[in-house]
Write a protein that holds these residues in place. Structure first.
Motif, short mmCIF file in Angstrom:
data_model
loop_
_atom_site.label_atom_id
_atom_site.label_comp_id
_atom_site.label_asym_id
_atom_site.label_seq_id
_atom_site.Cartn_x
_atom_site.Cartn_y
_atom_site.Cartn_z
N VAL A 180 -10.54 3.68 10.55
CA VAL A 180 -9.81 2.38 9.99
C VAL A 180 -8.19 2.45 10.16
CG1 VAL A 180 -9.31 1.12 7.85
CG2 VAL A 180 -11.71 2.14 8.14
N GLU A 224 -12.60 -0.80 1.35
CA GLU A 224 -12.01 -0.04 0.58
C GLU A 224 -10.83 0.57 1.19
OE1 GLU A 224 -14.73 2.10 -1.39
OE2 GLU A 224 -15.03 0.48 -2.90
N LEU A 225 -11.03 1.27 2.49
CA LEU A 225 -10.25 2.05 3.28
C LEU A 225 -9.26 1.02 4.03
CD1 LEU A 225 -12.82 4.35 5.26
CD2 LEU A 225 -10.98 4.92 3.63
N TRP A 226 -9.60 -0.15 4.31
CA TRP A 226 -8.63 -1.14 4.80
C TRP A 226 -7.57 -1.45 3.91
CZ3 TRP A 226 -7.70 -2.69 9.82
CH2 TRP A 226 -6.98 -3.81 9.96
N SER A 258 0.84 -1.02 -0.22
CA SER A 258 -0.01 0.03 0.12
C SER A 258 0.85 1.13 0.06
CB SER A 258 -1.07 -0.01 1.38
OG SER A 258 -0.20 0.08 2.46
N GLU A 296 -6.52 0.25 1.64
CA GLU A 296 -5.47 1.60 1.55
C GLU A 296 -4.27 1.27 2.38
OE1 GLU A 296 -7.53 5.22 1.63
OE2 GLU A 296 -8.95 4.64 -0.25
N GLU A 333 -16.63 10.58 5.98
CA GLU A 333 -15.78 10.14 5.50
C GLU A 333 -14.22 10.29 6.07
OE1 GLU A 333 -17.72 12.08 3.99
OE2 GLU A 333 -18.92 11.06 2.64
N ASP A 334 -14.12 11.31 6.65
CA ASP A 334 -12.85 11.67 7.36
C ASP A 334 -12.66 10.59 8.65
OD1 ASP A 334 -10.59 13.33 7.83
OD2 ASP A 334 -11.63 13.77 9.81
N ASP A 365 -3.42 2.74 5.40
CA ASP A 365 -3.09 3.60 6.10
C ASP A 365 -2.96 3.44 7.56
OD1 ASP A 365 -2.69 5.18 3.99
OD2 ASP A 365 -4.78 6.35 4.15
N ALA A 380 -12.23 7.11 7.73
CA ALA A 380 -10.57 7.19 7.18
C ALA A 380 -9.79 7.02 8.67
CB ALA A 380 -10.20 8.03 6.29
N ALA A 389 -17.26 0.31 2.28
CA ALA A 389 -16.48 1.54 2.50
C ALA A 389 -15.25 1.00 3.25
CB ALA A 389 -17.35 2.54 3.19
N PHE A 390 -15.63 0.33 4.34
CA PHE A 390 -14.47 -0.35 5.35
C PHE A 390 -13.55 -1.16 4.50
CE2 PHE A 390 -12.49 -3.31 7.89
CZ PHE A 390 -11.83 -2.52 9.07
#
Length: 282
Positions: A182, A214-216, A13, A218, A175-176, A220, A179, A211-212
């Protein structure tokens, strides 16, 4: 689910977010004009970090034991990791020999519960690093009422954030918040890989929330110790609250979170409405 490789996931990532141009490489520098991966290729990262491609591949596959600080520092420099990410990389690459198999606590000390009850002018909760809610004062219960399961019956703020549709209305900057949540969960997972309840929570959210997932993916990692959030409450409107996220000495997997308004603001007045003795009957 398939066994996770947190180190490989994190390295992939991080190199995906670095473009060749950012590190001084031309798009066709490696002899190929079309790039099938986002960011740096493995061989490009290895070259820039001064290690062999074979060794880097073993590292990303989780097959290289105890890489040196020099190797990790070189990778961190190329990948432009911040301090939190550097610490996370080190924990993943060189986990402690003795695993901390203690799970996150499920109760708070009576003294902390008493303190929470005495903090009656601002919402306050005690949560774990998995976002389990262990205790909350009355004002917090009234603030979080729009996501009613968050503070009751073994509630979990991350679960409500991603699985309760009402959360998208309650958190103005959903959204913030998503993110950040996560990124904090990933940081906890790196520190406590033996926490089966955390693994189960991540699996549940990955399955139940696109959504989770997709963020996972990434990768970060981050921790926020203070800041501001906006909450939309059906009874009193939008509240802007400053949060303080305080780890508790002696209970390192617990934290006290307080939410306070700026003085002489509409939010302060709204909290007074929520705190009033007559609020319940409204």
């Amino acid at each position: 689910m398939a066994e996770r490789n947190p180190l490989g996931e994190f390295l992939q990532s991080r190199r995906a977010r670095i473009s060749p141009e950012e590190v001084g490489l031309r798009a066709g520098a490696s002899g190929r004009t079309r790039r099938r991966v986002a960011g740096l290729r493995r061989e490009e990262l290895a070259q820039l970090a001064g290690i062999s491609v074979e060794y880097y591949q073993r590292l990303e596959q989780g097959r290289a034991n105890h890489p040196s600080d020099e190797v990790l520092d070189s990778l961190a420099e190329v990948l432009r990791l911040d301090d939190t990410e550097r610490g996370y990389l080190r924990r993943l690459a060189n986990p402690p020999r003795v695993r901390d198999r203690r799970s996150a606590p499920t109760a708070v000390r009576p003294q902390l519960r008493r303190m929470l009850d005495l903090v009656d002018k601002v919402p306050a909760v005690i949560i774990t690093d998995r976002f389990d809610v262990l205790a909350a004062n009355l004002l917090a219960e009234r603030l979080f009422a729009p996501i009613s399961n968050a503070l009751h019956d073994n509630g979990n703020l991350a679960r409500e954030l991603f699985l309760d549709p009402a959360a998208r209305e309650f958190y103005v900057e959903w959204e913030d918040v998503a993110a950040a949540t996560v990124a904090a969960l990933r940081l906890t997972a790196g520190s406590h890989p033996e926490d089966t309840e955390l693994t189960a929570l991540i699996d549940e959210l990955s399955t139940g929330s696109t959504a989770f997932a997709e963020l996972w993916a990434e990768g970060d990692v981050a921790v926020r110790t203070y800041g501001a959030k906006n909450f939309r409450h059906p009874a009193v409107g939008v509240l802007t609250l400053n949060y303080e996220n305080l780890e508790l000495p002696g209970d390192l997997r617990q934290r006290l979170v307080t939410l306070s308004p700026d003085a002489a603001t509409a939010t302060e007045a709204a909290l007074q409405v929520l705190a009033s003795e007559t609020y319940i009957s409204r």
